[in-house]
Design a protein around this motif. Structure first.
Motif, mmCIF file in Angstrom:
data_model
loop_
_atom_site.group_PDB
_atom_site.id
_atom_site.type_symbol
_atom_site.label_atom_id
_atom_site.label_comp_id
_atom_site.label_asym_id
_atom_site.label_seq_id
_atom_site.Cartn_x
_atom_site.Cartn_y
_atom_site.Cartn_z
ATOM 1 N N LEU A 1 25.463 78.386 -95.276
ATOM 2 C CA LEU A 1 24.899 77.402 -94.404
ATOM 3 C C LEU A 1 23.773 77.264 -95.622
ATOM 4 N N VAL A 2 23.315 77.038 -95.700
ATOM 5 C CA VAL A 2 21.793 76.675 -96.700
ATOM 6 C C VAL A 2 23.235 75.341 -97.554
ATOM 7 N N ARG A 3 23.716 76.210 -98.292
ATOM 8 C CA ARG A 3 24.707 75.427 -99.349
ATOM 9 C C ARG A 3 25.786 74.147 -98.920
ATOM 10 N N LEU A 4 26.003 74.707 -97.467
ATOM 11 C CA LEU A 4 26.635 73.537 -96.883
ATOM 12 C C LEU A 4 25.923 72.439 -96.208
ATOM 13 N N ASP A 5 25.361 72.792 -96.030
ATOM 14 C CA ASP A 5 24.184 71.581 -95.809
ATOM 15 C C ASP A 5 23.671 70.568 -97.136
ATOM 16 N N TRP B 1 23.924 76.532 -86.309
ATOM 17 C CA TRP B 1 22.740 75.863 -87.090
ATOM 18 C C TRP B 1 20.928 76.910 -85.874
ATOM 19 N N ALA B 2 21.732 76.735 -84.978
ATOM 20 C CA ALA B 2 20.176 77.519 -84.232
ATOM 21 C C ALA B 2 19.732 78.465 -84.450
ATOM 22 N N TYR B 3 20.605 79.427 -85.253
ATOM 23 C CA TYR B 3 20.720 80.327 -86.028
ATOM 24 C C TYR B 3 19.986 80.500 -87.140
ATOM 25 N N ALA B 4 20.989 79.924 -88.090
ATOM 26 C CA ALA B 4 20.129 79.256 -89.537
ATOM 27 C C ALA B 4 18.664 78.848 -89.618
ATOM 28 N N ARG B 5 18.716 78.217 -88.323
ATOM 29 C CA ARG B 5 16.951 77.762 -88.271
ATOM 30 C C ARG B 5 16.232 79.084 -87.984
ATOM 31 N N ARG B 6 16.810 79.699 -86.739
ATOM 32 C CA ARG B 6 16.028 80.679 -86.767
ATOM 33 C C ARG B 6 15.586 81.549 -88.102
ATOM 34 N N LEU B 7 16.861 82.278 -88.355
ATOM 35 C CA LEU B 7 16.206 82.757 -89.922
ATOM 36 C C LEU B 7 15.505 81.611 -91.095
ATOM 37 N N PHE C 1 12.970 84.924 -95.847
ATOM 38 C CA PHE C 1 14.068 83.193 -96.030
ATOM 39 C C PHE C 1 13.736 82.062 -96.389
ATOM 40 N N GLY C 2 13.140 81.032 -95.432
ATOM 41 C CA GLY C 2 13.065 79.835 -95.411
ATOM 42 C C GLY C 2 11.988 79.636 -96.721
ATOM 43 N N PRO C 3 10.572 80.853 -96.923
ATOM 44 C CA PRO C 3 10.187 80.128 -98.232
ATOM 45 C C PRO C 3 10.334 80.318 -99.804
ATOM 46 N N ARG C 4 11.381 80.717 -99.500
ATOM 47 C CA ARG C 4 12.405 81.036 -100.800
ATOM 48 C C ARG C 4 13.615 79.878 -101.147
ATOM 49 N N LEU C 5 13.161 79.008 -100.356
ATOM 50 C CA LEU C 5 14.234 78.001 -100.154
ATOM 51 C C LEU C 5 13.690 76.997 -100.934
ATOM 52 N N ASP C 6 14.075 76.376 -101.989
ATOM 53 C CA ASP C 6 13.659 75.781 -103.220
ATOM 54 C C ASP C 6 14.830 74.271 -102.694
ATOM 55 N N SER D 1 11.203 71.216 -91.805
ATOM 56 C CA SER D 1 10.313 71.726 -90.988
ATOM 57 C C SER D 1 10.551 72.803 -90.611
ATOM 58 N N HIS D 2 11.332 73.700 -90.768
ATOM 59 C CA HIS D 2 11.338 75.583 -90.187
ATOM 60 C C HIS D 2 11.295 76.180 -90.764
ATOM 61 N N VAL D 3 10.491 76.120 -92.589
ATOM 62 C CA VAL D 3 10.098 76.490 -93.458
ATOM 63 C C VAL D 3 8.353 77.343 -92.818
ATOM 64 N N PRO D 4 8.524 78.694 -92.953
ATOM 65 C CA PRO D 4 7.055 79.289 -92.349
ATOM 66 C C PRO D 4 5.754 78.462 -93.096
#
Length: 306
Positions: free
Chosen positions: A214-218, A240-246, A252-257, A286-289
């Motif tokens: 989903l990350v790559r799709l967007d 996409w709500a599931y993608a936001r939760r994860l 998850f989020g802190p490893r998203l570059d 905005s959803h990354v902790p």
């Protein structure tokens, strides 16, 4: 797995190049590579989907003090996706190695050689050999379902989205690919309307696979779709709500570059940008902790940057 038939998924082969090194971490000394804390090291570029999946599994298992991570630049500095700093490791691992020195890599600090470059094996070995008392990401009773979701993500999302955005193919091929993508998203959306995770009430490796797709799709494939297609992709609220939760999960989020993914995509992609590039589906950042992270987007604990 009623809505996503395992048999249907198994019928679709996953077309991925075979990795050069496929050693495995075993359970005891007889295996050669056996599980010893701080013996192994991960070499990851978080802009690469395989490396991102490994990094999330590493975070979910809390292995910062067990298996150190060396981060690599988002954009490889050599031909064929090579990271030049990995070249000595490859040459030490294979006589007269002539291929590209690519990531991800699991290396053995004792021997100075590569154990594996195959992301699925690395993920399973981290979970199975170092995961005692940690989250069970590959439960034995769900192995076939996890494999099915992995294939679904590879073909029904990643490959279908890529074909749907290829400007050098005819309209019929792109329409068929978009239809395949939307059918996959629709089935996943229906599933996530009634349960928290892909396989039910427990987070597994299947969620790591789907979140990364989903990350790559967007962040990647959207750039080559038209605006109408992107709006149809976005019209799956539960998914996409599931993608936001994860993304809000600390593994998850802190490893998203995001910046690294964008730079790598623009450095390597030869395709034409389409109107969908302007239609962002999620504001991922905005959803990354909020927690300390490195410049490459990796949670800073247990990561070496050199």
């Amino acid at each position: 797995m009623s809505a996503l038939s395992v048999h249907a998924l198994n019928a679709v082969p996953t077309q991925r190049p075979q990795p050069v090194f496929r050693g495995r971490i075993g359970c005891d000394a007889r295996s050669g590579h056996y599980a010893v804390p701080r013996r192994y090291r991960l070499h990851l570029s978080l802009s690469c989907p395989g490396a991102l999946r490994i990094a999330v599994v590493h975070g979910l298992l809390g292995l910062a003090d067990v298996c150190p991570v060396t981060l690599l630049p988002a954009v490889p500095d050599g031909p064929d996706g090579e990271h030049s700093e990995l070249r000595p490791l490859y040459e030490a691992s294979a006589h007269r190695y002539s291929g590209a020195a690519t990531a991800p890599v699991l290396s053995d600090d004792w021997s100075g050689r590569i154990v594996s470059t195959h992301a699925p094996d690395i993920m399973r070995d981290l979970a199975r050999r170092f995961g005692g008392g940690r989250p069970e990401l590959y439960p034995r009773d769900a192995e076939a379902e996890i494999e099915g979701v992995t294939r679904l993500c590879a073909q029904g999302i990643d490959a279908a989205a890529q074909r749907a955005g290829q400007a050098d193919t005819d309209d019929a091929v792109r329409r068929d690919a978009l239809g395949s993508l939307l059918r996959t998203l629709r089935s996943l959306d229906a599933r996530l309307a009634r349960q928290e995770y892909v396989l039910g009430d427990r987070l597994t490796a299947a969620d790591v696979e789907l979140w990364t797709s989903l990350v790559r799709l967007d962040t990647v494939h959207r750039w080559h779709l038209d605006a109408s297609a992107v709006h149809r992709v976005a019209d799956h609220p539960h998914l996409w709500a599931y993608a936001r939760r994860l993304t809000a999960h600390p593994a998850f989020g802190p490893r998203l570059d995001l910046d690294g993914i964008a730079r790598r995509h623009h450095a390597q992609c030869q395709g034409l940008e389409a109107a969908g590039a302007a239609v962002q589906i999620l504001d991922w950042a905005s959803h990354v902790p909020h927690q300390p992270v490195s410049a490459d987007g990796q949670a800073s604990q247990g990561v070496d940057e050199h």
